[in-house]
Design an enzyme around this catalytic site. Structure first.
Site, mmCIF file in Angstrom:
data_model
loop_
_atom_site.group_PDB
_atom_site.id
_atom_site.type_symbol
_atom_site.label_atom_id
_atom_site.label_comp_id
_atom_site.label_asym_id
_atom_site.label_seq_id
_atom_site.Cartn_x
_atom_site.Cartn_y
_atom_site.Cartn_z
ATOM 1 C CD GLU A 174 22.057 6.260 -10.699
ATOM 2 O OE1 GLU A 174 21.803 6.284 -12.186
ATOM 3 O OE2 GLU A 174 22.589 5.463 -9.917
ATOM 4 C CG ASP A 192 27.008 4.570 -17.268
ATOM 5 O OD1 ASP A 192 26.922 5.751 -16.746
ATOM 6 O OD2 ASP A 192 25.855 3.676 -17.253
#
Length: 512
Positions: free
Chosen positions: A190, A329
């Site tokens: 994260e 991502d």
């Protein structure tokens, strides 16, 4: 210099459900993202392209790409995809008295059949015996820089420092065992950071890591050493990254691209294009590959222009050559954005033609794209760029459970260490289950209301396993503890190299 950074991660899904959340998530991502992205990297490598991107592969994803159950199930999933495509290709419309071809679904079925056949061939040739050899080949060819990360993808700032250090070191050990290289850079789960974590990184041999742009107050034109350490933080350039994808916009939302959410429920295929943001699934137009290809080229050109303009403006602003980092991502490319892998390869081929130097984070560091030291505050790349997704009011109960599990696990493992300072598979499994409990995916899914019940169930399951083993061990029921540890280990069958003896207890209070 321009750097593309991709973060590849899924939580451990094997044997934890199939649909709508579970192993299907892994196989969809594997077929739609990992296979085409690595196929593009192989083509680039064959054409002599080096230092193309910094690619993060989390240990928990790497374990699934090597897992025998996942490999067999993935092969079966690809075959099922091909079968569904074949059925759609020959489907007939029942008009009551006759059956006639249904042209749109037949065309879709033919495309999907061919795509599945190509994916099966690619899987048999490059993936059938695990992903590690393929990933290692990309590292060895110099096409990518491998970024590591801690085991099981925990939200590190909320961890007990001892467990934070342990999960990071074990993650780096795992990468070295799989890929025969120890990553010098990491993508922290994260992009989460707390002051002092750079000391953990430096002690573990990590030389650079990623943060989100706001952590550097938007000044991401150079990497920055953190505090008094020699560890460099590279920041994601939001102006460039958000051209591709942001919370509100980005290329994948273009009307011509294939819509992710709309399914043909008879065959489980995706027949529609985005059409429009406010258009319902039933009203979306059929997907047209030629239309998508035209949009794709425009978005390649737009991105190249954006990178070039940003490099020029930032270089002028700081009075020296600047560095721009775009980070995403990996699953965006293919799984969420069907045309993403094609866009990715086209961009990497077009950047040098536009006079833009491409390199990895390691390249940028080695070539001096590093500015003055900086003190970082708490941050992440989540909502608000803080920690609210992982410790906000919505997940208070999960935070409490995590704290209780960690306290119990560390107490039990330390007690057992004092009694028998040898390899202890009970302690190993306690730490495995603890780390699985602490996966950042579970509070993220709850906070974002995406399969929240599944996420809570997963956290509860691993927390129960930890407590159950600890309770038996603490009561001196050694044979029961050993049996429980073996059974829970067999259930997931991951991280065999984890060794509880590497957990450090000394001076824990003094660690950052």
């Amino acid at each position: 210099m321009f750097t593309l950074v991709l973060h590849s991660h899924l939580p451990w899904l094997a044997n934890h459900g199939r649909w709508p959340v579970g192993e299907e998530w892994l196989y969809q991502s594997w077929a739609a993202s990992y296979q085409p992205v690595f196929a593009a990297l192989r083509r680039l490598a064959a054409d002599g392209f080096t230092n193309q991107l910094s690619l993060g592969i989390t240990p928990v994803l790497a374990a699934q790409l090597d897992d025998p159950h996942c490999l067999t199930s993935m092969y079966e999933w690809l075959a099922d995809w091909q079968l569904r495509g074949a059925e759609a290709a020959i489907s007939r419309e029942d008009t009551g008295s006759t059956a006639r071809p249904t042209s749109s679904i037949n065309e879709l079925g033919t495309r999907e059949y061919r795509a599945a056949a190509a994916a099966l061939s690619d899987f048999e040739k490059h993936w059938r015996h695990g992903g590690s050899a393929l990933i290692r080949s990309m590292v060895d060819s110099g096409t990518i820089e491998l970024l590591g990360g801690p085991l099981a993808h925990p939200f590190a700032p909320l961890l007990d420092p001892r467990l934070r250090d342990f999960s990071l070191r074990e993650g780096l050990y795992d990468a070295e065992a799989r890929f025969s290289t120890r990553p010098q850079g990491i993508w922290a789960p994260e992009c989460a950071y707390a002051p002092g974590m750079e000391s953990d990184y430096e002690a573990a041999g990590v030389r650079h890591f990623m943060v989100d742009g706001p952590a550097l107050h938007g000044d991401t034109s150079l990497g920055r050493t953190v505090g008094t350490s020699d560890v460099v933080a590279f920041g994601r350039d939001l102006q460039v990254s958000y051209r591709v994808w942001s919370p509100k916009s980005g290329y994948p939302g273009h009307s011509a691209y294939r819509d992710f959410h709309t399914y043909d429920h008879q065959f489980g295929l995706k027949p529609a294009r985005v059409t429009g943001r406010t258009v319902s699934g039933a009203d979306k137009k059929p997907y047209e590959p030629a239309r998508a290809q035209a949009a794709l080229q425009g978005h390649v050109d737009d991105f190249i222009t954006s990178v070039r303009d940003r490099l020029i403006s930032e270089s002028e602003r700081i009075g020296r050559p600047a560095h721009v980092v775009a980070a995403f991502d990996t699953e965006l490319f293919g799984h969420w954005w069907h045309e993403g892998p094609q866009w990715l390869e086209a961009v990497l081929r077009a950047l040098p033609e536009a006079g833009i130097t491409v390199g990895t984070l390691q390249t940028a560091r080695d070539e001096g794209y590093v500015g003055n030291p900086v003190e970082l505050s708490e941050s992440s790349w989540g909502s608000g760029k803080d920690w609210r997704v992982w410790n906000g009011p919505v997940v208070d109960d999960l935070v409490q459970i995590n704290a209780e599990v960690v306290s119990a696990a560390l107490a039990t493992v330390q007690k057992r260490r004092d009694q028998q300072p040898v390899r202890d598979h009970v302690s190993d499994q306690i730490l495995r289950e603890t780390l699985m409990t602490l996966s950042s995916d579970w509070p993220f899914m709850v906070s974002k209301e995406t399969a929240a019940d599944y996420a809570r169930n997963r956290l509860y399951t691993h927390a129960h396993a930890t407590r159950e083993i600890c309770d038996a061990a603490d009561r001196g029921r050694e044979s029961v503890a050993a049996q429980l540890a073996a059974q829970w280990n067999r259930a997931d069958n991951l991280f065999p190299g984890l060794d509880a003896r590497r957990l450090t207890f000394l001076d824990a209070v003094d660690r950052p």
